[in-house]
Design a protein around this motif. Structure first.
Motif, PDB file in Angstrom:
ATOM      1  N   ARG A 218      -7.790  -3.139  -7.896  1.00  0.00           N
ATOM      2  CA  ARG A 218      -6.578  -3.553  -7.189  1.00  0.00           C
ATOM      3  C   ARG A 218      -6.626  -5.068  -6.956  1.00  0.00           C
ATOM      4  NH1 ARG A 218      -4.956   0.427  -2.727  1.00  0.00           N
ATOM      5  NH2 ARG A 218      -3.905   1.354  -4.527  1.00  0.00           N
TER       6      ARG A 218
ATOM      7  N   GLU B 133       1.651   6.556  -6.902  1.00  0.00           N
ATOM      8  CA  GLU B 133       0.575   7.484  -7.253  1.00  0.00           C
ATOM      9  C   GLU B 133       1.052   8.931  -7.144  1.00  0.00           C
ATOM     10  OE1 GLU B 133      -2.945   6.624  -4.957  1.00  0.00           O
ATOM     11  OE2 GLU B 133      -2.729   4.476  -5.325  1.00  0.00           O
ATOM     12  N   ARG B 134       1.869   9.199  -6.137  1.00  0.00           N
ATOM     13  CA  ARG B 134       2.399  10.553  -5.979  1.00  0.00           C
ATOM     14  C   ARG B 134       3.325  10.909  -7.132  1.00  0.00           C
ATOM     15  NH1 ARG B 134       1.120  15.198  -4.466  1.00  0.00           N
ATOM     16  NH2 ARG B 134       0.044  14.130  -2.742  1.00  0.00           N
TER      17      ARG B 134
ATOM     18  N   ASN C  24       2.360   1.712  -3.405  1.00  0.00           N
ATOM     19  CA  ASN C  24       1.344   2.212  -4.330  1.00  0.00           C
ATOM     20  C   ASN C  24       1.110   3.701  -4.139  1.00  0.00           C
ATOM     21  OD1 ASN C  24      -0.606   0.246  -6.092  1.00  0.00           O
ATOM     22  ND2 ASN C  24       0.462  -0.910  -4.504  1.00  0.00           N
ATOM     23  N   SER C  25       1.041   4.128  -2.892  1.00  0.00           N
ATOM     24  CA  SER C  25       0.832   5.556  -2.627  1.00  0.00           C
ATOM     25  C   SER C  25       2.004   6.375  -3.156  1.00  0.00           C
ATOM     26  CB  SER C  25       0.664   5.780  -1.121  1.00  0.00           C
ATOM     27  OG  SER C  25      -0.477   5.110  -0.638  1.00  0.00           O
ATOM     28  N   TRP C  26       3.202   5.833  -3.003  1.00  0.00           N
ATOM     29  CA  TRP C  26       4.396   6.513  -3.510  1.00  0.00           C
ATOM     30  C   TRP C  26       4.329   6.641  -5.026  1.00  0.00           C
ATOM     31  CZ3 TRP C  26      10.064   4.327  -2.766  1.00  0.00           C
ATOM     32  CH2 TRP C  26      10.979   5.304  -3.182  1.00  0.00           C
TER      33      TRP C  26
ATOM     34  N   SER D 110      -2.313  -2.491  -9.238  1.00  0.00           N
ATOM     35  CA  SER D 110      -3.361  -1.483  -9.140  1.00  0.00           C
ATOM     36  C   SER D 110      -3.489  -0.748 -10.467  1.00  0.00           C
ATOM     37  CB  SER D 110      -3.048  -0.477  -8.027  1.00  0.00           C
ATOM     38  OG  SER D 110      -2.880  -1.135  -6.792  1.00  0.00           O
TER      39      SER D 110
ATOM     40  N   HIS E 153       1.140  11.770  -9.953  1.00  0.00           N
ATOM     41  CA  HIS E 153       0.474  13.054  -9.704  1.00  0.00           C
ATOM     42  C   HIS E 153       1.418  14.228  -9.926  1.00  0.00           C
ATOM     43  CE1 HIS E 153      -1.063  16.403  -7.250  1.00  0.00           C
ATOM     44  NE2 HIS E 153      -2.274  15.920  -7.539  1.00  0.00           N
TER      45      HIS E 153
ATOM     46  N   GLN F  55       0.832  -1.207   0.000  1.00  0.00           N
ATOM     47  CA  GLN F  55       0.000   0.000   0.000  1.00  0.00           C
ATOM     48  C   GLN F  55       0.860   1.247   0.000  1.00  0.00           C
ATOM     49  OE1 GLN F  55      -3.152   0.121  -0.677  1.00  0.00           O
ATOM     50  NE2 GLN F  55      -4.429  -0.461   1.044  1.00  0.00           N
ATOM     51  N   GLY F  56       1.923   1.215   0.802  1.00  0.00           N
ATOM     52  CA  GLY F  56       2.822   2.365   0.839  1.00  0.00           C
ATOM     53  C   GLY F  56       3.511   2.596  -0.492  1.00  0.00           C
TER      54      GLY F  56
ATOM     55  N   LYS G  57      -5.991  14.620 -10.354  1.00  0.00           N
ATOM     56  CA  LYS G  57      -5.958  13.626  -9.282  1.00  0.00           C
ATOM     57  C   LYS G  57      -5.696  12.251  -9.876  1.00  0.00           C
ATOM     58  CE  LYS G  57     -10.958  12.754  -9.294  1.00  0.00           C
ATOM     59  NZ  LYS G  57     -12.175  12.674  -8.454  1.00  0.00           N
TER      60      LYS G  57
END
Length: 373
Positions: A361, A63-64, A59-61, A339, A67, A56-57, A355
């Motif tokens: 996922r 995504e950033r 993936n968030s990275w 994802s 972005h 999850q971490g 966004k």
């Protein structure tokens, strides 16, 4: 005779004691084994949850990173999101080859290095892998579901050309694969040419209905008649499933097989397309610009003997849909996550803010490694 009875009784008691002890040993063994399985299950659950959180971490990275890409007009393989997580050629360290008499600087660097080593924490991770793939470099199978007959004919050309490029089936078999996929995607029970509907799937040993809607994942292809594991594995690196019927191909990230398949004629020679895409290897290449779509069209015209035009309105130089792939290894355990995300931007969707939204996922502890899935 009377003196024999105590011996018989003592023998029976001995047998009963032995049986009781054996039963106790069996019960204790089962309890220990059950406890071991319980503890092992808790450990597996903990590792799975830990791997999931790491994924999850990551993936968030990722995504950033998507972005923060400020240039939404052009998306190419030279950008940060495409390089993210992938090995890159090591930059030459100019300072490593230079000689300095400044000992204080050297001592400062060494001290910082020692401090970093002392502050390091072992999180129990053997390895982590994360990459971002552009899904619009692949052909969207859901394009075949478009309702306009003229546009659907163009998508049929693309799909059949791609099958030929990948050496999947002969002419009749490729037509059948198209018909089966079309009937799986359309929202009716009318059987198309070479197609199959729910009535055909219901006579199987394990009956089921045709979806009659867009594909939600490539794994769904295994339910379609004629789509063998071999065929699916050949398709995976070059196709995707997106929630729309008019997805275009990003010429900056696509392959020669996919780009050549955009011809409205039969593909015979892909050298013109391969030569066009070879421009991406130039040192100063920053991505094909919108006005270079005409050059891509000219390259596609050269792949057929009759100089057929490309299928209309199928190319662009940017992307909205991406796939984030993560793999976390914790000892002998691996946790994988894929994802699919959509990156919106003002110049594409007329929204005021950009966004990144997660569309789907997949999370697995079996972690069957599929580089191009």
């Amino acid at each position: 005779m009377d003196r024999l009875f105590p011996q018989k009784q003592s023998g029976i008691v001995l047998i009963v004691v032995i049986l009781a002890i054996s039963l106790m040993l069996i019960l204790v063994t089962l309890m220990i084994e059950g406890q071991h399985i319980f503890v092992r299950g808790l450990a597996n659950q903990k590792i799975s949850e830990q791997g999931f959180q790491y994924s999850q971490g990551l993936n968030s990275w990722a995504e950033r990173v998507l972005h923060d890409d400020s240039n939404r007009i052009v998306d190419s393989l030279n950008e940060e999101w495409a390089k993210f997580g992938r090995p890159q050629p090591e930059a030459q360290d100019e300072q490593s080859e230079s000689f300095s008499l400044n000992r204080s600087t050297a001592r400062g660097l060494q001290g910082a290095k020692d401090e970093a080593e002392q502050a390091s924490i072992d999180f129990g991770i053997d390895s982590i892998e994360v990459t971002i793939d552009d899904l619009q470099g692949r052909y969207n199978l859901n394009n075949i579901a478009i309702k306009d007959p003229k546009l659907r004919s163009g998508q049929k050309h693309v799909f059949l050309n791609l099958l030929k490029q990948l050496e999947i089936g002969e002419f009749d078999e490729r037509d059948r694969l198209y018909g089966v996929l079309l009937d799986w995607l359309d929202d009716n029970e009318a059987r198309s040419l070479n197609g199959l509907e729910s009535s055909d799937y219901q006579i199987k040993n394990n009956p089921y209905y045709a979806a009659d809607q867009k594909l939600t994942s490539l794994g769904e292809l295994r339910y379609l008649d004629g789509y063998t594991p071999e065929i699916i594995n050949k398709l995976k690196p070059f196709v995707t499933v997106l929630p729309l019927e008019d997805a275009k191909i990003n010429i900056n990230t696509t392959s020669s097989e996919v780009l050549a398949s955009l011809s409205a004629g039969k593909v015979e020679n892909v050298s013109s397309v391969a030569g066009f895409l070879a421009l991406r290897q130039m040192p100063d290449f920053t991505g094909f610009q919108p006005n270079q779509i005409n050059d891509a069209q000219s390259a596609i015209i050269g792949v057929s003997l009759i100089s057929a035009q490309p299928v209309a309105n199928m190319m662009q130089v940017n992307s909205q849909f991406f796939q984030i792939n993560t793999k976390v290894t914790l000892g002998e355990y691996q946790v994988c996550m894929r994802s699919v995300v959509k990156r919106e931007s003002p110049n594409l969707n007329s929204v005021t803010t950009s966004k990144v939204s997660v569309l789907s996922r997949e999370h697995s502890t079996l972690c069957e490694h599929e580089e191009n899935s």
